[in-house]
Scaffold this motif. Structure first.
Motif, PDB file in Angstrom:
ATOM      1  N   THR A  22       0.830  -1.208   0.000  1.00 33.77           N
ATOM      2  CA  THR A  22       0.000   0.000   0.000  1.00 33.77           C
ATOM      3  C   THR A  22       0.862   1.256   0.000  1.00 33.77           C
ATOM      4  O   THR A  22       0.526   2.244  -0.643  1.00 33.77           O
ATOM      5  N   GLN A  23       1.986   1.201   0.693  1.00 35.70           N
ATOM      6  CA  GLN A  23       2.933   2.327   0.701  1.00 35.70           C
ATOM      7  C   GLN A  23       3.455   2.564  -0.712  1.00 35.70           C
ATOM      8  O   GLN A  23       3.509   3.693  -1.180  1.00 35.70           O
ATOM      9  N   ALA A  24       3.813   1.498  -1.398  1.00 33.76           N
ATOM     10  CA  ALA A  24       4.331   1.613  -2.759  1.00 33.76           C
ATOM     11  C   ALA A  24       3.266   2.143  -3.714  1.00 33.76           C
ATOM     12  O   ALA A  24       3.563   2.935  -4.603  1.00 33.76           O
ATOM     13  N   VAL A  25       2.034   1.721  -3.503  1.00 33.01           N
ATOM     14  CA  VAL A  25       0.939   2.199  -4.357  1.00 33.01           C
ATOM     15  C   VAL A  25       0.758   3.700  -4.183  1.00 33.01           C
ATOM     16  O   VAL A  25       0.629   4.434  -5.166  1.00 33.01           O
ATOM     17  N   GLN A  26       0.768   4.176  -2.947  1.00 28.83           N
ATOM     18  CA  GLN A  26       0.591   5.609  -2.720  1.00 28.83           C
ATOM     19  C   GLN A  26       1.756   6.408  -3.276  1.00 28.83           C
ATOM     20  O   GLN A  26       1.569   7.488  -3.823  1.00 28.83           O
TER      21      GLN A  26
END
Length: 106
Positions: A22-26
């Motif tokens: 999720t961090q990478a997606v954001q």
């Protein structure tokens, strides 16, 4: 038995990789917004140069230099909004990560 072990290992892997994903997606969304902002800035500069040099399509009474500069200014304002949105996405990702670490979820 092998299927149960494989399923358990996949679940464990997803549980560990979830927060990082999720961090990478954001961060990816923030980068995308920044790229769009850069494109808008380039377009604004192009409109501004066309207005200064009188280059491009001119329609009598419609595309005088002042109108063309106003269009360039609007493009620049939209680009600045995109930059602020990308910065906000990055800050949101960092805050979300810190919040998870503070809660001990990570």
């Amino acid at each position: 038995m092998k299927k149960i072990i494989i399923a358990a290992s996949v679940c464990a892997l997803l549980a560990v990789a979830g927060p990082g994903y999720t961090q990478a997606v954001q961060e990816g969304k923030a980068a995308k917004k920044e790229m769009k902002a850069e494109k808008k800035i380039a377009k604004a500069k192009e409109h501004e140069m066309n207005a200064k040099t009188g280059k491009g399509i001119e329609v009598a009474g419609v595309s005088d230099p002042n109108t063309r500069m106003a269009k360039a200014d609007r493009k620049r304002e939209k680009a600045e909004k995109k930059i602020m949105k990308s910065d906000a996405k990055e800050l949101k990702a960092v805050a979300k990560n810190k919040k998870k670490k503070a809660a001990g979820v990570d």
